[in-house]
Enzyme design. Sequence first.
Site, PDB file in Angstrom:
ATOM      1  N   THR A 176      26.813  28.213  40.632  1.00 50.78           N
ATOM      2  CA  THR A 176      26.164  29.355  40.047  1.00 50.78           C
ATOM      3  C   THR A 176      26.504  30.631  40.804  1.00 50.78           C
ATOM      4  O   THR A 176      26.829  30.579  41.979  1.00 50.78           O
ATOM      5  CB  THR A 176      24.665  29.043  40.176  1.00 50.78           C
ATOM      6  OG1 THR A 176      24.426  27.883  39.441  1.00 50.78           O
ATOM      7  CG2 THR A 176      23.782  30.152  39.745  1.00 50.78           C
ATOM      8  N   VAL A 205      18.313  22.503  30.785  1.00 59.32           N
ATOM      9  CA  VAL A 205      18.292  23.859  31.323  1.00 59.32           C
ATOM     10  C   VAL A 205      17.843  23.776  32.787  1.00 59.32           C
ATOM     11  O   VAL A 205      16.900  23.065  33.111  1.00 59.32           O
ATOM     12  CB  VAL A 205      17.313  24.754  30.528  1.00 59.32           C
ATOM     13  CG1 VAL A 205      17.245  26.149  31.131  1.00 59.32           C
ATOM     14  CG2 VAL A 205      17.736  24.837  29.059  1.00 59.32           C
ATOM     15  N   GLY A 206      18.539  24.491  33.643  1.00 57.15           N
ATOM     16  CA  GLY A 206      18.201  24.491  35.069  1.00 57.15           C
ATOM     17  C   GLY A 206      17.287  25.645  35.443  1.00 57.15           C
ATOM     18  O   GLY A 206      16.617  26.253  34.592  1.00 57.15           O
ATOM     19  N   ASP A 207      17.284  25.958  36.702  1.00 60.98           N
ATOM     20  CA  ASP A 207      16.388  27.007  37.216  1.00 60.98           C
ATOM     21  C   ASP A 207      16.912  28.423  36.993  1.00 60.98           C
ATOM     22  O   ASP A 207      16.133  29.383  36.976  1.00 60.98           O
ATOM     23  CB  ASP A 207      16.176  26.800  38.723  1.00 60.98           C
ATOM     24  CG  ASP A 207      17.497  26.849  39.498  1.00 60.98           C
ATOM     25  OD1 ASP A 207      18.472  26.216  39.043  1.00 60.98           O
ATOM     26  OD2 ASP A 207      17.564  27.520  40.537  1.00 60.98           O
ATOM     27  N   THR A 227      20.538  29.144  44.108  1.00 62.06           N
ATOM     28  CA  THR A 227      21.553  28.201  43.662  1.00 62.06           C
ATOM     29  C   THR A 227      21.243  26.847  44.284  1.00 62.06           C
ATOM     30  O   THR A 227      20.883  26.780  45.453  1.00 62.06           O
ATOM     31  CB  THR A 227      22.972  28.644  44.042  1.00 62.06           C
ATOM     32  OG1 THR A 227      23.860  27.541  43.842  1.00 62.06           O
ATOM     33  CG2 THR A 227      23.066  29.112  45.495  1.00 62.06           C
ATOM     34  N   GLY A 228      21.353  25.807  43.490  1.00 61.04           N
ATOM     35  CA  GLY A 228      21.049  24.488  44.043  1.00 61.04           C
ATOM     36  C   GLY A 228      20.656  23.520  42.953  1.00 61.04           C
ATOM     37  O   GLY A 228      20.895  23.774  41.766  1.00 61.04           O
ATOM     38  N   GLY A 230      18.840  22.388  40.367  1.00 64.70           N
ATOM     39  CA  GLY A 230      17.912  23.136  39.531  1.00 64.70           C
ATOM     40  C   GLY A 230      16.571  22.464  39.277  1.00 64.70           C
ATOM     41  O   GLY A 230      15.526  23.119  39.269  1.00 64.70           O
TER      42      GLY A 230
HETATM   43  N1  ASP Z   1      20.932  25.815  39.880  1.00 70.18           N
HETATM   44  C1  ASP Z   1      21.930  25.541  38.886  1.00 70.18           C
HETATM   45  C2  ASP Z   1      21.380  24.600  37.846  1.00 70.18           C
HETATM   46  O1  ASP Z   1      20.683  23.675  38.218  1.00 70.18           O
HETATM   47  C3  ASP Z   1      23.180  24.947  39.431  1.00 70.18           C
HETATM   48  C4  ASP Z   1      23.814  25.691  40.561  1.00 70.18           C
HETATM   49  O2  ASP Z   1      23.172  26.428  41.290  1.00 70.18           O
HETATM   50  O3  ASP Z   1      25.025  25.499  40.736  1.00 70.18           O
HETATM   51  O4  ASP Z   1      21.702  24.756  36.690  1.00 70.18           O
END
Ligand code: ASP
Length: 309
Positions: A176, A205-207, A227-228, A230
């Site tokens: 992300t 859907v993520g965070d 980022t992480g 989600g």
């Molecule tokens: N946080 C993002 C998600 O879970 C993924 C990412 O940070 O790479 O969609």
Amino acid sequence: MKTYAIAIHGGAGTLVKGMMTPELETRYKKDLKLALEAGYSVLEKNGTAIDAVETAVKILEDSPLFNAGKGAVFTANGSHEMDASIMDGNTLNAGGVSLVSGIKNPISLARDVMEKSEHVFLAGEGAMTFAQELNYTIEDADYFYDEFRHQQWLEIKDTDAFQLDHSTKKDAKFGTVGAVACDQNGDIAAATSTGGMTNKKWGRVGDSPMIGAGNYANNKTCAVSCTGSGEFFIRGVVAYDVACLMEHKGWSVKKASEEVIHHRIMELGGDGGLIAVDREGRVAMPFNTEGMYRASKTSDGEEIIAIYK
Ligand code: ASP
């Protein structure tokens, strides 16, 4: 003069050191610098934090190196579904989109949701109709195609596995993108954009597009982009949690961010990182993974562009 500042990230969980060639590292740092400088120059010209974060994120979306816009990961059915959100810490206005396809810069669509609709969050088909009504060009799949992402997907496409870019089991970990900024007025803003995770299905859907989870800004405390993993960041309401620790415990942006990334989210089982800035232009960029593509620049003359610890 008041300190102004910008910080950006291109995802936590990076290529393991062995896979990162000097050439690749140079390319990552070049694109990070491009985005950083573009965002910073908005602030330097007395532009707003919200313009600065949108400008920086668009450049990261246009780079195939990061999992957002061009270079977004493949879903289980071989398409791209992107999520993005933006928040203005001065007005507390916010906009988010999820499950959009064919949009070159989802962050601009999120901003349009904030400024040109009565709503905060539009998803899927409805978000696409909104984009079409605003005459967005719909790019074809070729624009988003990236050989490396395609390989990532082919490896797991007929399985139930989905791959978080942050998984330590895989060599390939990209993420992300996001930006936070504090402008010369002391207004702050945050923006986050992603392709989510490889082989995702069921409209996952993520965070990243969720205000409070992956993205948050409030002049009272801080602007945050995460980022992480989600699923964990949603359950930890991570971006808002950082703001809450500052507001209710009186902690600094650095202490609050580190507490959330090194303790609270890890206790839940989540991995990743975040970037945050407060109204004084103080920046924090903690992560609990091996690396996080990141960069920051302040009007006090501090500039950082880094990948590993
Ligand atoms: N946080 C993002 C998600 O879970 C993924 C990412 O940070 O790479 O969609």
